[in-house]
Structure formats: C-alpha cells, structure tokens
Design a protein around this motif. Structure first.
Motif, PDB file in Angstrom:
ATOM      1  N   TYR A   1       0.838  -1.195   0.000  1.00 42.26           N
ATOM      2  CA  TYR A   1       0.000   0.000   0.000  1.00 42.26           C
ATOM      3  C   TYR A   1       0.876   1.250   0.000  1.00 42.26           C
ATOM      4  CZ  TYR A   1      -3.660  -3.292   1.295  1.00 42.26           C
ATOM      5  OH  TYR A   1      -4.538  -4.351   1.303  1.00 42.26           O
ATOM      6  N   ARG A   2       0.359   2.303  -0.643  1.00 37.50           N
ATOM      7  CA  ARG A   2       1.065   3.583  -0.674  1.00 37.50           C
ATOM      8  C   ARG A   2       0.050   4.715  -0.596  1.00 37.50           C
ATOM      9  NH1 ARG A   2       0.318   5.868  -5.568  1.00 37.50           N
ATOM     10  NH2 ARG A   2      -0.200   4.550  -7.347  1.00 37.50           N
ATOM     11  N   GLY A   3       0.570   5.950  -0.434  1.00 39.45           N
ATOM     12  CA  GLY A   3      -0.309   7.107  -0.343  1.00 39.45           C
ATOM     13  C   GLY A   3      -1.042   7.378  -1.640  1.00 39.45           C
ATOM     14  N   GLY A   4      -2.273   7.859  -1.531  1.00 44.26           N
ATOM     15  CA  GLY A   4      -3.096   8.157  -2.700  1.00 44.26           C
ATOM     16  C   GLY A   4      -3.065   9.629  -3.082  1.00 44.26           C
ATOM     17  N   ILE A   5      -3.737   9.958  -4.187  1.00 40.35           N
ATOM     18  CA  ILE A   5      -3.732  11.318  -4.716  1.00 40.35           C
ATOM     19  C   ILE A   5      -4.391  12.308  -3.764  1.00 40.35           C
ATOM     20  CG2 ILE A   5      -5.930  11.068  -5.925  1.00 40.35           C
ATOM     21  CD1 ILE A   5      -2.780  12.934  -7.168  1.00 40.35           C
ATOM     22  N   ARG A   6      -5.300  11.826  -2.914  1.00 38.81           N
ATOM     23  CA  ARG A   6      -5.985  12.728  -1.978  1.00 38.81           C
ATOM     24  C   ARG A   6      -4.981  13.392  -1.037  1.00 38.81           C
ATOM     25  NH1 ARG A   6      -9.750  16.252  -1.181  1.00 38.81           N
ATOM     26  NH2 ARG A   6     -10.824  16.146   0.808  1.00 38.81           N
ATOM     27  N   LEU A   7      -3.919  12.675  -0.667  1.00 34.99           N
ATOM     28  CA  LEU A   7      -2.888  13.247   0.191  1.00 34.99           C
ATOM     29  C   LEU A   7      -2.184  14.405  -0.505  1.00 34.99           C
ATOM     30  CD1 LEU A   7      -1.208  10.091   1.756  1.00 34.99           C
ATOM     31  CD2 LEU A   7      -2.506  11.849   2.958  1.00 34.99           C
ATOM     32  N   PHE A   8      -1.911  14.218  -1.793  1.00 40.23           N
ATOM     33  CA  PHE A   8      -1.258  15.289  -2.551  1.00 40.23           C
ATOM     34  C   PHE A   8      -2.159  16.505  -2.637  1.00 40.23           C
ATOM     35  CE2 PHE A   8      -0.539  17.540  -6.533  1.00 40.23           C
ATOM     36  CZ  PHE A   8       0.805  17.850  -6.418  1.00 40.23           C
ATOM     37  N   GLU A   9      -3.439  16.281  -2.830  1.00 38.27           N
ATOM     38  CA  GLU A   9      -4.377  17.400  -2.921  1.00 38.27           C
ATOM     39  C   GLU A   9      -4.396  18.209  -1.629  1.00 38.27           C
ATOM     40  OE1 GLU A   9      -7.999  15.442  -3.872  1.00 38.27           O
ATOM     41  OE2 GLU A   9      -7.554  15.242  -6.003  1.00 38.27           O
ATOM     42  N   LEU A  10      -4.418  17.510  -0.495  1.00 34.94           N
ATOM     43  CA  LEU A  10      -4.409  18.209   0.797  1.00 34.94           C
ATOM     44  C   LEU A  10      -3.115  18.989   0.998  1.00 34.94           C
ATOM     45  CD1 LEU A  10      -5.954  15.694   3.348  1.00 34.94           C
ATOM     46  CD2 LEU A  10      -6.985  17.754   2.427  1.00 34.94           C
ATOM     47  N   ALA A  11      -1.993  18.349   0.653  1.00 36.34           N
ATOM     48  CA  ALA A  11      -0.704  19.012   0.815  1.00 36.34           C
ATOM     49  C   ALA A  11      -0.615  20.249  -0.075  1.00 36.34           C
ATOM     50  CB  ALA A  11       0.427  18.047   0.478  1.00 36.34           C
ATOM     51  N   ALA A  12      -1.132  20.146  -1.294  1.00 39.34           N
ATOM     52  CA  ALA A  12      -1.095  21.282  -2.215  1.00 39.34           C
ATOM     53  C   ALA A  12      -1.917  22.449  -1.679  1.00 39.34           C
ATOM     54  CB  ALA A  12      -1.615  20.852  -3.592  1.00 39.34           C
ATOM     55  N   ARG A  13      -3.059  22.144  -1.078  1.00 44.04           N
ATOM     56  CA  ARG A  13      -3.886  23.208  -0.499  1.00 44.04           C
ATOM     57  C   ARG A  13      -3.156  23.905   0.648  1.00 44.04           C
ATOM     58  NH1 ARG A  13      -9.661  20.116   0.235  1.00 44.04           N
ATOM     59  NH2 ARG A  13     -10.013  19.600  -1.958  1.00 44.04           N
ATOM     60  N   GLN A  14      -2.498  23.088   1.484  1.00 45.29           N
ATOM     61  CA  GLN A  14      -1.783  23.657   2.621  1.00 45.29           C
ATOM     62  C   GLN A  14      -0.627  24.536   2.159  1.00 45.29           C
ATOM     63  OE1 GLN A  14      -2.762  23.607   5.628  1.00 45.29           O
ATOM     64  NE2 GLN A  14      -1.024  24.603   6.581  1.00 45.29           N
ATOM     65  N   LEU A  15       0.104  24.067   1.150  1.00 45.07           N
ATOM     66  CA  LEU A  15       1.217  24.852   0.630  1.00 45.07           C
ATOM     67  C   LEU A  15       0.727  26.162   0.020  1.00 45.07           C
ATOM     68  CD1 LEU A  15       3.451  22.113  -1.031  1.00 45.07           C
ATOM     69  CD2 LEU A  15       3.981  23.457   1.001  1.00 45.07           C
ATOM     70  N   ALA A  16      -0.461  26.118  -0.596  1.00 35.17           N
ATOM     71  CA  ALA A  16      -1.012  27.331  -1.197  1.00 35.17           C
ATOM     72  C   ALA A  16      -1.301  28.403  -0.160  1.00 35.17           C
ATOM     73  CB  ALA A  16      -2.289  26.993  -1.958  1.00 35.17           C
ATOM     74  N   LYS A  17      -1.538  27.970   1.079  1.00 32.88           N
ATOM     75  CA  LYS A  17      -1.844  28.921   2.152  1.00 32.88           C
ATOM     76  C   LYS A  17      -0.588  29.533   2.771  1.00 32.88           C
ATOM     77  CE  LYS A  17      -6.156  26.651   3.513  1.00 32.88           C
ATOM     78  NZ  LYS A  17      -6.856  25.922   4.601  1.00 32.88           N
ATOM     79  N   MET A  18       0.545  28.951   2.455  1.00 30.86           N
ATOM     80  CA  MET A  18       1.785  29.429   3.043  1.00 30.86           C
ATOM     81  C   MET A  18       2.333  30.589   2.219  1.00 30.86           C
ATOM     82  SD  MET A  18       3.686  25.896   4.124  1.00 30.86           S
ATOM     83  CE  MET A  18       3.015  24.807   5.371  1.00 30.86           C
ATOM     84  N   ASP A  19       1.929  31.802   2.547  1.00 33.94           N
ATOM     85  CA  ASP A  19       2.355  32.974   1.796  1.00 33.94           C
ATOM     86  C   ASP A  19       3.869  33.093   1.724  1.00 33.94           C
ATOM     87  OD1 ASP A  19      -0.141  33.766   1.100  1.00 33.94           O
ATOM     88  OD2 ASP A  19      -0.357  35.268   2.673  1.00 33.94           O
ATOM     89  N   VAL A  20       4.532  32.668   2.780  1.00 38.22           N
ATOM     90  CA  VAL A  20       5.985  32.805   2.791  1.00 38.22           C
ATOM     91  C   VAL A  20       6.603  32.038   1.634  1.00 38.22           C
ATOM     92  CG1 VAL A  20       6.357  30.855   4.380  1.00 38.22           C
ATOM     93  CG2 VAL A  20       8.059  32.679   4.225  1.00 38.22           C
ATOM     94  N   ARG A  21       6.038  30.917   1.296  1.00 32.09           N
ATOM     95  CA  ARG A  21       6.582  30.117   0.189  1.00 32.09           C
ATOM     96  C   ARG A  21       6.423  30.863  -1.133  1.00 32.09           C
ATOM     97  NH1 ARG A  21       4.648  25.859  -3.282  1.00 32.09           N
ATOM     98  NH2 ARG A  21       6.274  24.319  -3.685  1.00 32.09           N
ATOM     99  N   ARG A  22       5.249  31.430  -1.353  1.00 32.62           N
ATOM    100  CA  ARG A  22       4.996  32.167  -2.591  1.00 32.62           C
ATOM    101  C   ARG A  22       5.890  33.401  -2.689  1.00 32.62           C
ATOM    102  NH1 ARG A  22       1.831  36.452  -3.239  1.00 32.62           N
ATOM    103  NH2 ARG A  22       0.789  36.105  -1.237  1.00 32.62           N
ATOM    104  N   LEU A  23       5.993  34.130  -1.601  1.00 29.79           N
ATOM    105  CA  LEU A  23       6.777  35.365  -1.600  1.00 29.79           C
ATOM    106  C   LEU A  23       8.276  35.093  -1.715  1.00 29.79           C
ATOM    107  CD1 LEU A  23       4.910  37.305   1.231  1.00 29.79           C
ATOM    108  CD2 LEU A  23       4.735  37.680  -1.231  1.00 29.79           C
ATOM    109  N   ALA A  24       8.703  33.958  -1.191  1.00 35.27           N
ATOM    110  CA  ALA A  24      10.140  33.673  -1.136  1.00 35.27           C
ATOM    111  C   ALA A  24      10.730  33.244  -2.472  1.00 35.27           C
ATOM    112  CB  ALA A  24      10.408  32.588  -0.095  1.00 35.27           C
ATOM    113  N   THR A  25       9.922  32.694  -3.360  1.00 35.63           N
ATOM    114  CA  THR A  25      10.442  32.062  -4.577  1.00 35.63           C
ATOM    115  C   THR A  25      11.402  32.928  -5.386  1.00 35.63           C
ATOM    116  OG1 THR A  25       8.512  30.621  -4.741  1.00 35.63           O
ATOM    117  CG2 THR A  25       9.811  30.929  -6.740  1.00 35.63           C
ATOM    118  N   PRO A  26      11.052  34.158  -5.741  1.00 35.79           N
ATOM    119  CA  PRO A  26      12.011  34.927  -6.563  1.00 35.79           C
ATOM    120  C   PRO A  26      13.321  35.223  -5.843  1.00 35.79           C
ATOM    121  CG  PRO A  26      10.154  36.303  -5.852  1.00 35.79           C
ATOM    122  CD  PRO A  26       9.798  34.895  -5.537  1.00 35.79           C
ATOM    123  N   PHE A  27      13.261  35.431  -4.551  1.00 38.39           N
ATOM    124  CA  PHE A  27      14.482  35.709  -3.791  1.00 38.39           C
ATOM    125  C   PHE A  27      15.339  34.460  -3.654  1.00 38.39           C
ATOM    126  CE2 PHE A  27      11.255  38.748  -2.384  1.00 38.39           C
ATOM    127  CZ  PHE A  27      11.892  39.935  -2.700  1.00 38.39           C
TER     128      PHE A  27
END
Length: 250
Positions: A61-87
């Motif tokens: 057994y391994r992780g399913g796509i639903r886990l990726f969807e949740l992780a992607a949503r959480q990452l989207a909420k992390m403004d620091v990640r979005r703001l940090a990318t160009p720097f």
C-alpha cells in the motif's frame, strides 16, 4: 482522544514513508503496533476516502492522490513560500548552491520549498522532507529565536548523527546564542557529515520567526572564506522576504 483517528494517522505516516517500499498489511501492522485485523480495517477506510491505494504490483500500500491534494492546499496557504520564490532563485544564482525554505515542527524542520544547485555534486533533500532542527542550518536559525523554555521542553534527547552533532543541550544553547549575535546559523556537517550549510531566520510583521532560508552543499565548498562571502547574500534574501511579510527590518 480519538484512538481510531490516531490509528489512521499512524498508518498514513507509515505508507507515505519515502524510505520504505510499499508495505504489506503484515509489515504495516508490525510497524504501527496494531493487530492485522485493525490494520486491515484502517486501510479499507483510508482507501475508501482516497488517502491510500494499493501499489501497482498489488503487494503493498502507498499514499493516494488525496494526500497530494491536501498538501497542495496547505502549501497554497503558506504565503511565505509564494513570496520567497524569486528571492530564493536569486540566491541560488548568486551562490550556485541548493537553497532551502524551512519551517519548524517541534525539533524538526520541514522543507517547504527548495531550488537545486546546478552543480553535479549537491545536497540531497526533498520538499516535504524533515531533518533534525538542531543539526541543520535552517533549523538552528529557527531554534535560536524560540521562546524561553522551548528547548527544555522539546530537546530532551539530542541524537548524534555525525561526530559534529551537538548532543549537549548546554552546547546547543551556546551555539544558538552565537547564531543570534551573528545573524546567521551554520551547519558544519552535523546532520550529514558531507553536507554543510548557512541559514538566516525569516520574521513576520509581529516579529515571529516563521521560517528560515539557507543554502547547503558539499561541506568542502563551505569553507570559512566561502561562508563569509555567502552570509550577506543569505541575509539579504531572508530580510527581503521578511520585509514583504511586514517585518520592520533589522
């Protein structure tokens, strides 16, 4: 405390372990300390919800796509990640080393973003991966600004990963005080003997240490001369991100 939910979370953590192949029911049961029947029922529930799937060969057994969807949503909420990318990209270009953006979770750091070095020999890591905070530069940069008593609560056991790891709480506190005074933290091969790093803390508008950005690579490239050369670049990156988060500056 909901024991059923805890069982499900334990199974999820086991099936998503990147260092382990897809696990059978028997292997999962042994790993999480549940009976085979309990493990089977938990897996069936998780599979029904899309969080777990059977491996391609049907043997585990391994992780399913639903886990990726949740992780992607959480990452989207992390403004620091979005703001940090160009720097981070600019820092990677200037130093030629791998750049990490990390957050603190207890006595671990979690890598929420990274930019790989273009060099053939570089530090290995992955987004979503963890490392002991007291043994890597971004972790030290974050631990250095935690509230009084944080280390006493969380750092009861400091494991030695290499001969350079600080396993004494007194020595670690001394090192973190130095990091505050210097304005940056250094990893001298304390998590992986062959990997060094330099990192600086990122603060929000309330002066909270919310993340750290740093560079890492083969320790032979992290000489005293190179570190002295790179520190201002890492500091400039961290300060620019902090400014966008509303921090008044240093």
């Amino acid at each position: 405390m909901d024991k059923t939910l805890l069982k499900g979370l334990m199974v999820l953590e086991a099936v998503t372990d990147v260092d382990a192949p897809p696990l059978t029911i028997e292997a999962l049961a042994e790993r999480v300390g549940l009976t085979r029947s309990n493990t089977h029922r938990t897996l069936q529930t998780l599979m029904h919800a899309g969080y777990v799937v059977k491996s391609e060969d049907g043997g585990g057994y391994r992780g399913g796509i639903r886990l990726f969807e949740l992780a992607a949503r959480q990452l989207a909420k992390m403004d620091v990640r979005r703001l940090a990318t160009p720097f981070m990209r600019e820092l990677a270009t200037k130093t030629g080393e791998t750049v990490h953006l990390s957050i603190l979770d207890g006595m671990d750091v979690v890598y929420i973003d990274k930019i790989d070095s273009p060099q053939p020999i570089r530090a290995y890591s992955m987004v979503g991966g963890r490392a002991p905070a007291y043994a890597v530069a971004t972790g030290k940069a974050l631990l250095a600004y935690q509230a009084e008593g944080y280390l006493d609560t969380h750092a009861q056991n400091l494991t030695g990963h290499t001969p350079a790891t600080l396993t004494s709480l007194v020595a670690l506190k001394t090192e973190l005080r130095k990091a505050v005074r210097a304005g940056y933290a250094v990893n001298r091969g304390e998590w992986r003997a062959t990997v060094g790093g330099v990192a600086v803390t990122i603060f929000n508008a309330l002066d909270d240490p919310i993340a750290a950005v740093g560079i890492s690579g083969p320790i032979e490239r992290f000489t005293a001369t190179k570190i002295k050369q790179w520190v201002p670049e890492v500091q400039a990156c961290a300060h620019a991100i902090s400014a966008l988060l509303g921090h008044p500056g240093v």
